[in-house]
Design an enzyme around this catalytic site. Structure first.
Site: not given
Length: 504
Positions: A120-121
């Site tokens: 996600i990051e």
């Protein structure tokens, strides 16, 4: 006999190259990671064979965060599952780092779905840099990185270091879980900030409302409302990839890399060459280095696949050239020109600018430390103290000018005024917003003149009416009606700040 031959070779290398081969070989330390396939939550299950489980199965066994169920989770799961190529590309990239992250999570007794958070990051790209200057696989902004002891200097940025950033991220997540006692809120705080989450909790508590993630979500910005659902969506797909027609790459449940300690400087290209890796693959495992040289110290570590680490060590014993071709130089004089530095160190200004990320038309300020090629006179390695404290500042490469106002005389033309002050007709027209070459007697013209010409200007000597103010050279680029207004008001121009080039 063999020892004698080896000793003779080492002495010869010292004589001709200044670096004994044995010293180079002994300069590295190899750390082989240990790992366990025992389920920490079920020791009675015993050890599973590597052929029975890959890293994905190990991650699934360690899931420990309650599933989140809301509309955003459904939407994000549909988003990722509709992009199988993107999902597969990201998981292939993740395969370099997953074993290490899972191992560290298990050591701390943390839920293993947190190993999916870099999906996600950063899409598992350790070189990722956001618009908010967050860097690395775990996306630390500079200030938070410093809070967790991630060094950020000219030569390396540990926010991109696979080992250091993973340790810092897990420490931070543990801290957040300790604050909120809830992994979903801890994740929200990782994205939104612990203060923001705490204020949201306080607001709901004051209103007698629940403080779980779904109840606090209406108070969150859109990014955070979708942040935890994104992780849940990836978890859903990893749990049952066949259900979503996703093909996960096979990732062995064993270390992808080993760690090598390096105590002497070595060029990035040389390290990759000795390890028989492409430069891109080497940088994928060692993205923290900002310059083409790795500064050697007791704390310096590089990551290599195990087989390549053996190649690195063997090739190092045969290496007869210098390991590092760079040293440091500190600019001592104000506005020391890059051309002078390049000539002194036997290179070109273009090389100096490229290796130090110096923008075009910029000069180095006094006190700046830069990389320069080693020479016979300057061939020492860069000390850890220099690396930790080195800074670089630049300033526009243009002489300081004064803005002067000249009144047009009886016999003056635009050409004669330009020649008198050693500027061009087009510059005079631009500074004054003129669209033709004609000027009239008594007209006031604005000029940008180098300081050295002001005191002895022809206009001043011949009795012309001249007024002047200090101005940055950047002011000479102003054009059009803005200059007309400035001239009428006799206003001082705004001096623009110099900009620095980017690094990573």
């Amino acid at each position: 006999m063999y020892q004698l031959k080896l000793k003779t070779l080492a002495i010869a290398a010292l004589a001709f190259f200044g670096t004994p081969l044995l010293a180079q070989a002994n300069d590295i330390t190899m750390y082989t990671p240990t790992f366990s396939l025992i389920d920490p939550n079920d020791p009675s299950a015993g050890m599973l064979g590597m052929e029975q489980v890959d890293i994905w199965a190990r991650i699934r066994k360690g899931f420990g965060i309650p599933d989140l169920d809301n509309a955003q989770v459904v939407s994000q799961t549909e988003f990722y599952s509709a992009r199988p190529e993107y999902f597969e590309r990201t998981t292939v990239r993740a395969s370099r780092y997953l074993f290490h992250v899972v191992q560290e999570l298990e050591k701390r007794g943390m839920p293993t779905e947190l190993a999916l958070l870099p999906f996600i990051e950063s899409a598992f790209n350790p070189q990722a840099l956001s618009s908010a200057k967050a860097a690395g696989m775990w996306q630390f902004v500079p200030s938070t990185g410093r809070d967790f002891n991630l060094k950020q200097n000219m030569f390396k940025d540990e926010r991109r270091d696979v080992l250091a950033s993973t340790d810092a991220a897990l420490t931070y997540l543990q801290k957040l879980y300790g604050m909120f006692g809830d992994w979903q809120l801890a994740l929200a705080a990782y994205n939104w900030g612990e203060g923001s989450v705490q204020r949201a909790i306080n607001k709901n508590q004051a209103a007698g409302l629940p403080i779980d993630f779904n109840s606090l979500a209406p108070l969150m910005p859109a990014e955070t409302r979708n942040y935890v659902p994104k992780l849940q969506a990836v978890k859903n797909i990893i749990s049952a990839p066949d259900m979503y027609n996703i093909a996960l790459p096979k990732v062995d449940n064993q270390p992808y890399f080993v760690t090598i300690g390096k105590t002497r400087d070595i060029d990035v290209k040389v390290a990759a060459q000795l390890a028989e890796l492409s430069l891109d693959e080497f940088k994928a495992l060692n993205p923290q280095f900002n310059r083409p040289v790795i500064i050697g110290s007791a704390d310096t570590k590089i990551l290599l696949p195990e087989s390549n680490a053996e190649k690195f060590k063997n090739n190092l014993t045969k290496w007869t050239q210098t390991l590092s071709s760079w040293t440091s130089h500190t600019v001592s004089g104000a506005r020391e020109r890059i051309e002078t530095i390049a000539a002194r160190f036997g290179t070109t200004p273009a090389v100096i600018r490229e290796v130090n990320h110096i923008p075009p038309k910029m000069l180095l300020k006094a006190g700046s430390t830069i990389l320069v090629p080693k020479t016979e006179e300057a061939n020492s390695d860069i000390t850890a103290e220099v690396a930790d404290n080195a800074t670089m500042a630049v300033t526009p490469d243009a002489p300081e000018t004064r803005r002067i106002y000249v009144k047009v005389g009886k016999r003056d033309t635009l050409a004669s005024i330009a020649a008198r002050y050693r500027v061009s007709v087009s510059q005079v027209k631009a500074w004054n917003g003129l669209h033709h070459d004609g000027v009239s007697r008594g007209q006031s013209l604005q000029l940008q003149v180098p300081n050295r010409l002001v005191a002895s200007s022809a206009g001043a000597k011949s009795g012309h009416n001249v007024r002047y103010h200090k101005a940055s050279a950047t002011a000479s680029r102003n054009t059009g009606n803005k200059n007309k207004v400035a001239a009428k008001k006799n206003s001082r121009p705004v001096v623009l700040a110099s900009s620095r080039g980017s690094h990573n």
